[in-house]
Scaffold this motif. Structure first.
Motif, PDB file in Angstrom:
ATOM      1  N   THR A 197       1.010  -0.945  -0.060  1.00 16.32           N
ATOM      2  CA  THR A 197      -0.024   0.122   0.087  1.00 16.32           C
ATOM      3  C   THR A 197       0.870   1.036  -0.091  1.00 16.32           C
ATOM      4  O   THR A 197       2.145   1.195  -0.019  1.00 16.32           O
ATOM      5  CB  THR A 197      -0.949   0.051   1.348  1.00 16.32           C
ATOM      6  N   LYS A 198       0.266   2.366  -0.311  1.00 20.75           N
ATOM      7  CA  LYS A 198       0.773   3.643  -0.142  1.00 20.75           C
ATOM      8  C   LYS A 198       1.952   3.643  -1.161  1.00 20.75           C
ATOM      9  O   LYS A 198       3.258   3.919  -1.053  1.00 20.75           O
ATOM     10  CB  LYS A 198       1.609   4.156   1.197  1.00 20.75           C
ATOM     11  N   LEU A 199       1.771   3.524  -2.301  1.00 16.46           N
ATOM     12  CA  LEU A 199       2.582   3.416  -3.542  1.00 16.46           C
ATOM     13  C   LEU A 199       2.704   4.706  -4.266  1.00 16.46           C
ATOM     14  O   LEU A 199       3.374   4.650  -5.466  1.00 16.46           O
ATOM     15  CB  LEU A 199       1.944   2.195  -4.502  1.00 16.46           C
ATOM     16  N   GLU A 200       2.268   5.866  -3.801  1.00 21.41           N
ATOM     17  CA  GLU A 200       2.367   7.101  -4.552  1.00 21.41           C
ATOM     18  C   GLU A 200       3.801   7.388  -5.439  1.00 21.41           C
ATOM     19  O   GLU A 200       3.697   7.734  -6.430  1.00 21.41           O
ATOM     20  CB  GLU A 200       2.038   8.338  -3.569  1.00 21.41           C
ATOM     21  N   ASP A 201       4.828   7.263  -4.611  1.00 16.88           N
ATOM     22  CA  ASP A 201       6.253   7.332  -4.974  1.00 16.88           C
ATOM     23  C   ASP A 201       6.868   6.110  -5.805  1.00 16.88           C
ATOM     24  O   ASP A 201       8.145   6.289  -5.811  1.00 16.88           O
ATOM     25  CB  ASP A 201       7.203   8.259  -4.168  1.00 16.88           C
ATOM     26  N   ILE A 202       6.178   5.110  -5.665  1.00 17.17           N
ATOM     27  CA  ILE A 202       7.027   3.901  -6.343  1.00 17.17           C
ATOM     28  C   ILE A 202       6.598   3.282  -7.317  1.00 17.17           C
ATOM     29  O   ILE A 202       5.580   3.537  -7.858  1.00 17.17           O
ATOM     30  CB  ILE A 202       6.658   2.713  -5.014  1.00 17.17           C
ATOM     31  N   VAL A 203       7.707   3.042  -8.112  1.00 23.46           N
ATOM     32  CA  VAL A 203       7.592   2.592  -9.587  1.00 23.46           C
ATOM     33  C   VAL A 203       7.732   0.983  -9.623  1.00 23.46           C
ATOM     34  O   VAL A 203       7.145   0.567 -10.948  1.00 23.46           O
ATOM     35  CB  VAL A 203       8.539   3.313 -10.634  1.00 23.46           C
ATOM     36  N   GLU A 204       8.375   0.354  -8.665  1.00 25.27           N
ATOM     37  CA  GLU A 204       8.472  -1.129  -8.947  1.00 25.27           C
ATOM     38  C   GLU A 204       8.846  -1.716  -7.686  1.00 25.27           C
ATOM     39  O   GLU A 204       9.376  -1.084  -6.749  1.00 25.27           O
ATOM     40  CB  GLU A 204       9.953  -1.209  -9.901  1.00 25.27           C
ATOM     41  N   LEU A 205       8.159  -2.993  -7.548  1.00 25.89           N
ATOM     42  CA  LEU A 205       8.298  -3.773  -6.156  1.00 25.89           C
ATOM     43  C   LEU A 205       9.104  -5.267  -6.941  1.00 25.89           C
ATOM     44  O   LEU A 205       8.469  -5.434  -8.106  1.00 25.89           O
ATOM     45  CB  LEU A 205       7.100  -4.371  -5.732  1.00 25.89           C
ATOM     46  N   SER A 206      10.180  -5.631  -6.126  1.00 27.61           N
ATOM     47  CA  SER A 206      10.258  -6.938  -6.508  1.00 27.61           C
ATOM     48  C   SER A 206      10.785  -7.734  -5.261  1.00 27.61           C
ATOM     49  O   SER A 206      10.838  -7.178  -4.007  1.00 27.61           O
ATOM     50  CB  SER A 206      11.786  -6.867  -7.253  1.00 27.61           C
TER      51      SER A 206
ATOM     52  N   ASP B 215       4.630 -29.100   3.539  1.00 28.89           N
ATOM     53  CA  ASP B 215       5.364 -28.954   4.714  1.00 28.89           C
ATOM     54  C   ASP B 215       6.343 -27.562   4.684  1.00 28.89           C
ATOM     55  O   ASP B 215       7.390 -27.527   4.790  1.00 28.89           O
ATOM     56  CB  ASP B 215       5.895 -30.196   5.153  1.00 28.89           C
ATOM     57  N   ILE B 216       5.685 -26.421   4.361  1.00 30.57           N
ATOM     58  CA  ILE B 216       6.396 -25.466   4.023  1.00 30.57           C
ATOM     59  C   ILE B 216       6.637 -24.761   5.373  1.00 30.57           C
ATOM     60  O   ILE B 216       6.017 -24.594   6.193  1.00 30.57           O
ATOM     61  CB  ILE B 216       5.439 -24.192   3.179  1.00 30.57           C
ATOM     62  N   LYS B 217       8.138 -24.657   5.222  1.00 31.51           N
ATOM     63  CA  LYS B 217       8.446 -23.483   6.638  1.00 31.51           C
ATOM     64  C   LYS B 217       9.880 -22.898   6.218  1.00 31.51           C
ATOM     65  O   LYS B 217      10.383 -22.807   5.169  1.00 31.51           O
ATOM     66  CB  LYS B 217       9.106 -24.775   7.681  1.00 31.51           C
ATOM     67  N   ASP B 218      10.277 -22.049   7.208  1.00 32.44           N
ATOM     68  CA  ASP B 218      11.870 -21.236   7.049  1.00 32.44           C
ATOM     69  C   ASP B 218      11.372 -20.142   5.708  1.00 32.44           C
ATOM     70  O   ASP B 218      12.501 -20.345   4.988  1.00 32.44           O
ATOM     71  CB  ASP B 218      12.810 -22.072   6.983  1.00 32.44           C
ATOM     72  N   ILE B 219      10.300 -19.498   5.741  1.00 30.13           N
ATOM     73  CA  ILE B 219      10.109 -18.564   4.763  1.00 30.13           C
ATOM     74  C   ILE B 219      11.007 -17.149   4.834  1.00 30.13           C
ATOM     75  O   ILE B 219      10.641 -16.565   5.968  1.00 30.13           O
ATOM     76  CB  ILE B 219       8.894 -18.474   4.422  1.00 30.13           C
ATOM     77  N   LYS B 220      11.751 -16.781   3.801  1.00 29.06           N
ATOM     78  CA  LYS B 220      12.435 -15.904   3.966  1.00 29.06           C
ATOM     79  C   LYS B 220      12.204 -14.821   2.717  1.00 29.06           C
ATOM     80  O   LYS B 220      12.289 -15.300   1.775  1.00 29.06           O
ATOM     81  CB  LYS B 220      13.997 -15.941   4.251  1.00 29.06           C
ATOM     82  N   ALA B 221      11.861 -13.660   2.896  1.00 23.92           N
ATOM     83  CA  ALA B 221      11.591 -12.610   1.953  1.00 23.92           C
ATOM     84  C   ALA B 221      12.477 -11.469   2.041  1.00 23.92           C
ATOM     85  O   ALA B 221      12.618 -10.843   2.974  1.00 23.92           O
ATOM     86  CB  ALA B 221      10.177 -12.342   1.994  1.00 23.92           C
ATOM     87  N   LEU B 222      13.003 -11.158   0.843  1.00 28.87           N
ATOM     88  CA  LEU B 222      13.614  -9.831   0.497  1.00 28.87           C
ATOM     89  C   LEU B 222      12.718  -9.100  -0.461  1.00 28.87           C
ATOM     90  O   LEU B 222      12.505  -9.473  -1.583  1.00 28.87           O
ATOM     91  CB  LEU B 222      14.946 -10.042  -0.068  1.00 28.87           C
ATOM     92  N   ILE B 223      12.209  -7.669   0.140  1.00 35.40           N
ATOM     93  CA  ILE B 223      11.431  -7.058  -0.684  1.00 35.40           C
ATOM     94  C   ILE B 223      12.250  -5.860  -1.038  1.00 35.40           C
ATOM     95  O   ILE B 223      12.755  -5.086  -0.077  1.00 35.40           O
ATOM     96  CB  ILE B 223      10.123  -6.574   0.120  1.00 35.40           C
ATOM     97  N   LYS B 224      12.156  -5.458  -2.356  1.00 35.14           N
ATOM     98  CA  LYS B 224      12.947  -4.271  -2.727  1.00 35.14           C
ATOM     99  C   LYS B 224      11.925  -3.340  -3.631  1.00 35.14           C
ATOM    100  O   LYS B 224      11.041  -3.837  -4.159  1.00 35.14           O
ATOM    101  CB  LYS B 224      14.022  -4.520  -3.655  1.00 35.14           C
ATOM    102  N   VAL B 225      12.066  -2.028  -3.021  1.00 34.89           N
ATOM    103  CA  VAL B 225      11.018  -0.971  -3.510  1.00 34.89           C
ATOM    104  C   VAL B 225      11.892   0.274  -4.334  1.00 34.89           C
ATOM    105  O   VAL B 225      12.935   0.579  -3.852  1.00 34.89           O
ATOM    106  CB  VAL B 225      10.343  -0.282  -2.246  1.00 34.89           C
ATOM    107  N   THR B 226      11.626   0.430  -5.504  1.00 32.27           N
ATOM    108  CA  THR B 226      12.185   1.599  -6.227  1.00 32.27           C
ATOM    109  C   THR B 226      11.149   2.410  -6.334  1.00 32.27           C
ATOM    110  O   THR B 226      10.085   2.390  -6.872  1.00 32.27           O
ATOM    111  CB  THR B 226      12.616   0.933  -7.838  1.00 32.27           C
ATOM    112  N   LYS B 227      12.011   3.753  -5.830  1.00 34.78           N
ATOM    113  CA  LYS B 227      11.026   5.152  -5.910  1.00 34.78           C
ATOM    114  C   LYS B 227      11.166   5.897  -7.155  1.00 34.78           C
ATOM    115  O   LYS B 227      12.106   5.628  -7.859  1.00 34.78           O
ATOM    116  CB  LYS B 227      11.583   5.846  -4.578  1.00 34.78           C
TER     117      LYS B 227
END
Length: 109
Positions: free
Chosen positions: A21-30, A80-92
């Protein structure tokens, strides 16, 4: 800005939901996601996937679901999914890149 949840209640099988949410200044999410699951032989495997979401002008929020599995014509879901790690990058809009790294809690039954 971003929220990631693990859900076993997706149609068909387990998945990950990215809500931004709050994506006003964001052009890309990865995102880069890693997780562990048990294969059909009972072995523990580490897998992962990446996503790249273009934010369109005027878009205020994005919700995207990603299955834990292999999908082409049909999805074969991992178990049996476990140990989920996420790296989210936001480009303004100005070109700055910010990132958030988080461990996603296992969903409670």
């Amino acid at each position: 800005i971003s929220h990631i949840t693990y859900t076993k209640k997706n149609p068909g099988g387990p998945g990950l939901r990215l809500e931004a949410t709050k994506l006003e200044d964001i052009v890309e999410l990865s995102c880069d996601i890693e997780y562990t699951h048990i294969n059909k032989n009972g072995e523990e495997l580490r897998e992962g996937f990446s996503c790249n979401i273009e934010v369109k002008p005027g878009e205020d929020e994005i919700t995207q679901d990603f299955p834990f599995g292999t999908c082409s014509d049909v999805c074969h879901y991992h178990k049996d999914i476990k140990d989920i790690k996420a790296l989210i990058k936001v480009t303004k809009k100005e070109g700055q890149i910010y990132q958030i790294e988080q461990t996603v809690p296992d969903e409670e039954e």
